[in-house]
Design an enzyme around this catalytic site. Structure first.
Site, PDB file in Angstrom:
ATOM      1  N   PRO A 157       1.067  -4.273 -11.523  1.00  0.00           N
ATOM      2  CA  PRO A 157       1.252  -3.151 -12.444  1.00  0.00           C
ATOM      3  C   PRO A 157       2.562  -2.413 -12.213  1.00  0.00           C
ATOM      4  O   PRO A 157       3.167  -2.490 -11.140  1.00  0.00           O
ATOM      5  CB  PRO A 157       0.061  -2.249 -12.129  1.00  0.00           C
ATOM      6  CG  PRO A 157      -0.235  -2.522 -10.684  1.00  0.00           C
ATOM      7  CD  PRO A 157       0.083  -3.978 -10.471  1.00  0.00           C
ATOM      8  N   GLY A 185      14.940   2.935  -2.915  1.00  0.00           N
ATOM      9  CA  GLY A 185      14.081   3.714  -2.036  1.00  0.00           C
ATOM     10  C   GLY A 185      12.737   3.086  -1.725  1.00  0.00           C
ATOM     11  O   GLY A 185      12.007   3.591  -0.881  1.00  0.00           O
ATOM     12  N   ASN A 245      -7.613  -4.346  -3.501  1.00  0.00           N
ATOM     13  CA  ASN A 245      -6.918  -3.215  -4.119  1.00  0.00           C
ATOM     14  C   ASN A 245      -6.387  -2.213  -3.095  1.00  0.00           C
ATOM     15  O   ASN A 245      -5.498  -1.420  -3.406  1.00  0.00           O
ATOM     16  CB  ASN A 245      -7.881  -2.506  -5.082  1.00  0.00           C
ATOM     17  CG  ASN A 245      -7.321  -1.212  -5.603  1.00  0.00           C
ATOM     18  OD1 ASN A 245      -6.393  -1.191  -6.400  1.00  0.00           O
ATOM     19  ND2 ASN A 245      -7.885  -0.093  -5.135  1.00  0.00           N
ATOM     20  N   ALA A 246      -6.915  -2.226  -1.875  1.00  0.00           N
ATOM     21  CA  ALA A 246      -6.519  -1.229  -0.875  1.00  0.00           C
ATOM     22  C   ALA A 246      -5.018  -1.284  -0.625  1.00  0.00           C
ATOM     23  O   ALA A 246      -4.439  -2.362  -0.472  1.00  0.00           O
ATOM     24  CB  ALA A 246      -7.283  -1.459   0.426  1.00  0.00           C
ATOM     25  N   GLY A 247      -4.403  -0.135  -0.587  1.00  0.00           N
ATOM     26  CA  GLY A 247      -2.966  -0.068  -0.330  1.00  0.00           C
ATOM     27  C   GLY A 247      -2.419   1.300  -0.674  1.00  0.00           C
ATOM     28  O   GLY A 247      -3.109   2.125  -1.270  1.00  0.00           O
ATOM     29  N   ARG A 294     -12.862   3.906   3.604  1.00  0.00           N
ATOM     30  CA  ARG A 294     -12.901   4.380   4.991  1.00  0.00           C
ATOM     31  C   ARG A 294     -13.941   5.467   5.176  1.00  0.00           C
ATOM     32  O   ARG A 294     -14.304   5.812   6.294  1.00  0.00           O
ATOM     33  CB  ARG A 294     -11.511   4.888   5.407  1.00  0.00           C
ATOM     34  CG  ARG A 294     -10.480   3.790   5.598  1.00  0.00           C
ATOM     35  CD  ARG A 294      -9.080   4.339   5.737  1.00  0.00           C
ATOM     36  NE  ARG A 294      -8.630   4.977   4.506  1.00  0.00           N
ATOM     37  CZ  ARG A 294      -7.424   5.500   4.331  1.00  0.00           C
ATOM     38  NH1 ARG A 294      -6.557   5.493   5.318  1.00  0.00           N
ATOM     39  NH2 ARG A 294      -7.082   6.048   3.179  1.00  0.00           N
ATOM     40  N   TYR A 321       7.946  -0.802   0.846  1.00  0.00           N
ATOM     41  CA  TYR A 321       6.790  -0.997  -0.031  1.00  0.00           C
ATOM     42  C   TYR A 321       6.949  -2.273  -0.852  1.00  0.00           C
ATOM     43  O   TYR A 321       6.003  -3.073  -0.957  1.00  0.00           O
ATOM     44  CB  TYR A 321       6.635   0.211  -0.958  1.00  0.00           C
ATOM     45  CG  TYR A 321       5.590   0.018  -2.034  1.00  0.00           C
ATOM     46  CD1 TYR A 321       4.236   0.082  -1.726  1.00  0.00           C
ATOM     47  CD2 TYR A 321       5.954  -0.243  -3.356  1.00  0.00           C
ATOM     48  CE1 TYR A 321       3.267  -0.103  -2.706  1.00  0.00           C
ATOM     49  CE2 TYR A 321       4.999  -0.426  -4.337  1.00  0.00           C
ATOM     50  CZ  TYR A 321       3.657  -0.352  -4.007  1.00  0.00           C
ATOM     51  OH  TYR A 321       2.702  -0.546  -4.981  1.00  0.00           O
ATOM     52  N   GLY A 340      -8.099   5.938  -7.318  1.00  0.00           N
ATOM     53  CA  GLY A 340      -7.152   5.112  -8.049  1.00  0.00           C
ATOM     54  C   GLY A 340      -7.797   4.022  -8.879  1.00  0.00           C
ATOM     55  O   GLY A 340      -8.917   4.151  -9.392  1.00  0.00           O
TER      56      GLY A 340
END
Length: 280
Positions: free
Chosen positions: A182, A148, A87-89, A37, A152, A16
């Site tokens: 973003p 929905g 940025n991890a997610g 990871r 998040y 990403g």
């Protein structure tokens, strides 16, 4: 290639936006510590083996000891850390009553608590050097959600609020903070996995179902360009006064500006009710 002065620490770097950013940083001569990871996946994805400028790190971002060790490794390798990009997610779509509690806890762990852990780990070094720049990657969904995406969106709203107050707390140390928000970017974020937990057995939720179909149909066609977003982040790190909030993409700008106008109108419409709650 000569080293640029700034040292970057980027989480979630094996895919990403994180991966695109790391590649662009290395191409530009920066020194980069990047977490994932899986170190092998990270090395293969980046495609650069340069121990003088690139430090791949296997880090469990929800383990503070592991985070602190990775920060110490970065300091040992490069001498300092100037820019942190949390940025991890990942994304998760579904009607809230269908999403398991353990899945809700997990996404908060990854999207929110991991960023907090990194910030806690790096701040002692940034305070000592009296400088630094922290970029927390949020989402326009944290300000303007779509059907929905309630859980998040809650994680990204938390990142925005955390960033706002963090900026106030660390200003005296010469540390700057931006939350990058973003809209849709072509990063592989929008997968079947993030859209899977939805309406398997509950009647209704037509707005959520329709939104899921729209997102699936638009996958791979998002207008956001991760190369351009990465270039913007690099430019921000060189700015003397970067913004606290930066919405990325025309859709993000449009959604945010429309909500601000709606909120302002509602705030004024209910002004008398709001102020009537005080002691007279």
């Amino acid at each position: 290639m000569k080293n640029n002065s700034k040292v970057w620490y980027v989480t979630g770097a094996s895919q990403g936006l994180g991966l695109t950013l790391v590649k662009k940083l290395l191409e530009s001569g920066y020194r980069v510590a990047a977490t994932s990871r899986n170190a092998q996946n990270l090395k293969q994805a980046v495609g650069v083996i340069d121990t003088e400028r690139f430090l791949p790190l296997v880090v469990d971002l929800n383990n503070p000891d592991c985070v602190n060790e990775s920060i110490q490794q970065t300091i040992a390798a490069f001498g300092n850390i100037d820019v942190v990009v949390n940025n991890a997610g990942y994304g998760m779509m579904g009607a809230v009553e269908e999403i398991a509690e353990q899945d809700i806890r997990k996404i908060f762990d990854v999207n929110v608590l991991s960023a907090v852990n990194v910030v806690k780990g790096v701040l002692p070094f940034m305070r000592k050097q009296q400088s630094g720049y922290i970029v927390n990657v949020g989402s326009v969904a944290g300000f303007v959600g779509a059907p929905g995406w309630s859980v998040y969106s809650a994680t990204k709203a938390a990142i925005a609020a955390f960033s706002e107050v963090l900026a106030l707390d660390v200003k005296e140390f010469g540390i700057k903070v931006t939350v990058a928000e973003p809209s849709g970017f072509r990063t592989g974020f929008l997968t079947e996995n993030s859209l899977a937990n939805i309406n398997t057995g509950i009647e209704g939720y037509e707005a959520v179902k329709a939104a899921r179909e729209r997102y699936l149909a638009g996958n791979g066609k998002q207008p956001g360009d991760p190369d351009k977003a990465s270039a913007i982040l690099i430019e921000l790190a060189e700015s003397k006064e970067p913004p606290l909030h930066l919405y990325l993409g025309q859709d993000a700008y449009k959604r945010a500006s429309e909500k601000i106008a709606t909120m302002a109108a509602e705030l004024e419409a209910w002004k008398n009710t709001s102020i009537s709650a005080d002691f007279q």
